[in-house]
Design an enzyme around this catalytic site. Structure first.
Site, PDB file in Angstrom:
ATOM      1  CG  HIS A   1       0.471 -11.409  61.039  1.00 25.67           C
ATOM      2  ND1 HIS A   1       0.968 -12.659  60.724  1.00 25.67           N
ATOM      3  CD2 HIS A   1      -0.790 -11.642  61.482  1.00 25.67           C
ATOM      4  CE1 HIS A   1       0.058 -13.573  60.952  1.00 25.67           C
ATOM      5  NE2 HIS A   1      -1.024 -12.980  61.428  1.00 25.67           N
TER       6      HIS A   1
ATOM      7  CG  HIS B   1      10.521 -11.020  55.285  1.00 25.39           C
ATOM      8  ND1 HIS B   1      10.266 -12.187  54.595  1.00 25.39           N
ATOM      9  CD2 HIS B   1      10.704 -11.414  56.578  1.00 25.39           C
ATOM     10  CE1 HIS B   1      10.297 -13.211  55.418  1.00 25.39           C
ATOM     11  NE2 HIS B   1      10.557 -12.766  56.641  1.00 25.39           N
ATOM     12  CD  GLU B   2      12.290  -9.394  59.319  1.00 19.08           C
ATOM     13  OE1 GLU B   2      11.437  -9.650  60.206  1.00 19.08           O
ATOM     14  OE2 GLU B   2      13.033 -10.264  58.838  1.00 19.08           O
TER      15      GLU B   2
ATOM     16  CG  HIS C   1       7.364 -11.311  60.294  1.00 24.26           C
ATOM     17  ND1 HIS C   1       6.629 -12.481  60.241  1.00 24.26           N
ATOM     18  CD2 HIS C   1       8.576 -11.608  59.738  1.00 24.26           C
ATOM     19  CE1 HIS C   1       7.354 -13.428  59.670  1.00 24.26           C
ATOM     20  NE2 HIS C   1       8.532 -12.926  59.356  1.00 24.26           N
TER      21      HIS C   1
END
Length: 598
Positions: A398, A391-392, A395
């Site tokens: 991205h 998940h992190e 980010h």
């Protein structure tokens, strides 16, 4: 005692397991030098005031503002991340407090820019964009400012609002102190028969307890304390909503929701359609409650039964290196380049891996335009920690792509897009884990995990969004909302969302008062839309279509160079329709079918 259970001090954590913040500043003296120079140089922004009729001055302002903002970003993120790695370190705290107290003042230094720019004729701005190559890079930025013309106030008013922004956030600060510092809870008797003080921190494990008595007791004693403060908490929430509505009104928005959505060109219909779509498909959540009730062999399903897993599996200890290998397998459909960035990020010091005394809890991705995209973890050797890692890192990758591809002004991405990359990674990982699992029990556990992800991220957040719309609209219309009004609305929403197979315990009526996200107006619906967009991307990528991966990577590279709806549409996901959300609900139904067949 297991060595992993003894919480280490920060200096006992291995160097290779810590993030490399020294890549930003080699030592604190260099940070101090930059902070002093940032404070001093940022005053030069004021020198541009009154001079923006000249295009050369506009260009100089934009270039200098970028230069000083990048320096400010570096000192800000470094101070905060140093504080987060050890909150007990007073020097770290001091640096963070210093930079925080200056940032509101810094915001006031360039409050003149937008109002002054809007005093110019539109033809003048359009001429800059169309006929001067040096301004081409600022095309989207300047057009975006022009679009907001009717909502921008005078220079004095904008400066005043910047200065009082801290005061307008007071309700959120009060709620935070009340619920995290001042509120105490009674003791409960745990599964082993020991008396344990209930806290917000350990409540999440008690509410998942296999022992129904434990979860019921934790549930009742937690909400009992919130109930005691219901009038204060209602007043705090009302004050926060009124502050947002006040800002919306003085900026000439027809309704509060538009004040949140219009700056990013998100139609009100996107928000309303999401709530409408979830209500049309609410029977899927009712079905989930019924299946869960049967699997748990309960005569009555209560609110405190909602979080307990339908099946228990023995916890497996997963070392971080093994977790990284599993993550690689799950993210394989994203291609070699993505995996190369993922692995290089871990090797080169993006991630602060393990817990230590004083370290901030939870997990996040952060950094600045001129730093690594750092990740704070509190890895605890569980399967769920792998999900947190992807998940992190979603980010961070991205941010990596957008900072590498976009100029400074467009490298950041809006909240509407922020959760898409992280959730796409989670969706790919859980698909992989479910598909490869052959053990019936473990497969059921994983299916339930994904069902819970969708329930909490889509159904629950849109219930929150419905509550938010009610509070803002009621107060905007001049109605007075009391704790009793909030309680009733919350009770009715729970009844609608969970259906006849759920007993809506009276304690749940006060749950609205526990949710800090209500102090970030119209924020939560983006979890649901983000999850829906991520599901659409994941489904397309899993079909093995090479073009889908290319479109997805193109989405990551776009940063904030266009409005979020347009960015997603270019990448193949149209959030103005209900299709992405409907596809997520279809996946939810598919998982329910799988669970029933096992």
């Amino acid at each position: 005692m297991d060595g992993n259970k003894i919480l280490k001090k920060r200096d006992e954590i291995l160097k290779e397991d810590k993030w490399k913040l020294h890549e930003i500043y080699e030592n604190e003296e260099l940070w101090e030098e930059d902070f002093i120079s940032f404070k001093k140089e940022s005053l030069k922004l004021k020198d541009f005031q009154g001079k923006l009729q000249d295009k050369e001055e506009i260009l100089k302002y934009l270039e200098f503002n970028e230069e000083i903002s990048r320096k400010g970003e570096k000192v800000y993120v470094y101070a905060h991340m140093k504080s987060d790695e050890d909150t007990q370190n007073q020097e770290n705290q001091g640096r963070m407090n210093k930079v925080d107290s200056f940032m509101a003042e810094f915001g006031s230094y360039n409050a003149f820019f937008t109002p002054e720019l809007l005093e110019l004729k539109e033809e003048f701005i359009e001429d800059l964009i169309n006929n001067d190559k040096r301004f081409k890079i600022y095309d989207f930025l300047l057009k975006d400012i022009l679009k907001e013309k009717k909502h921008i106030l005078t220079k004095d008013m904008e400066e005043l609002l910047a200065l009082v922004s801290d005061c307008l956030d007071a309700p959120s600060s009060v709620h935070n102190m009340l619920t995290n510092a001042d509120m105490t809870f009674e003791e409960i008797v745990d599964e082993d028969g020991d008396k344990v003080e209930l806290t917000e921190g350990n409540y999440s494990s008690f509410i998942r307890s296999k022992d129904r008595r434990v979860r019921a007791e934790a549930f009742k004693k937690l909400f009992k304390e919130y109930k005691k403060l219901e009038n204060t908490l209602a007043t705090t929430l009302t004050a926060s909503v009124k502050n947002f509505n006040f800002s919306a009104k003085i900026r000439h928005y027809d309704e509060p929701l538009k004040a949140s959505l219009e700056p990013n060109e998100i139609l009100v219909s996107v928000y309303e359609k999401a709530i409408e779509t979830i209500n049309k498909n609410i029977s899927s959540l009712h079905r989930y409650v019924k299946i869960k009730k049967n699997l748990l062999k309960l005569d009555e399903m209560h609110m405190y039964d909602l979080y307990v897993p339908v099946i228990e599996v023995e916890k497996e200890k997963v070392e971080f290196e093994e977790g990284v290998k599993i993550a690689n397998e799950g993210l394989k459909p994203l291609g070699k380049e993505y995996l190369q960035i993922f692995n290089e990020g871990i090797k080169s010091g993006w991630v602060d891996i393990y817990q230590n005394k004083g370290k901030k809890g939870g997990a996040y991705s952060w950094g600045g335009y001129d730093t690594m995209p750092y990740v704070l973890l509190n890895y605890n050797y569980e399967l769920n920690d792998i999900s947190t890692l992807v998940h992190e890192m979603g980010h961070s990758i991205h941010s990596y792509y957008s900072r590498k591809t976009q100029p400074y002004y467009y490298a950041g991405y809006t909240l509407f897009c922020a959760e898409v990359a992280s959730t796409t990674n989670e969706a790919l990982l859980i698909h992989y884990l479910i598909d490869k699992e052959t053990d019936k029990k473990k497969k059921s556990f994983l299916i339930n995990q994904e069902l819970e992800q969708i329930r909490t991220t889509v159904f629950r957040q849109l219930m929150f969004a419905e509550f938010e719309l009610y509070t803002h609209n009621a107060l905007n219309e001049g109605k007075s909302l009391t704790a009793a009004d909030y309680n009733k609305k919350w009770h009715d929403l729970n009844k609608t969302y969970f259906g006849d197979d759920m007993v809506i315990d009276e304690e749940i009526d006060i749950e609205w008062s526990r949710i800090p996200h209500f102090y970030s107006d119209f924020y939560v619906y983006q979890y649901a839309t983000g999850y829906a967009a991520a599901s659409a991307f994941a489904n397309s990528i899993l079909k093995g279509n090479e073009e889908s991966v290319e479109k997805y990577i193109a989405f990551l590279k776009m940063g904030g160079s266009k409005y979020p709806i347009d960015i997603l549409k270019i990448a193949g996901v149209d959030m103005t329709t209900s299709k992405p959300l409907e596809a997520t609900i279809n996946r939810f139904n598919e998982l329910l079918d799988m669970l029933e067949k096992l």
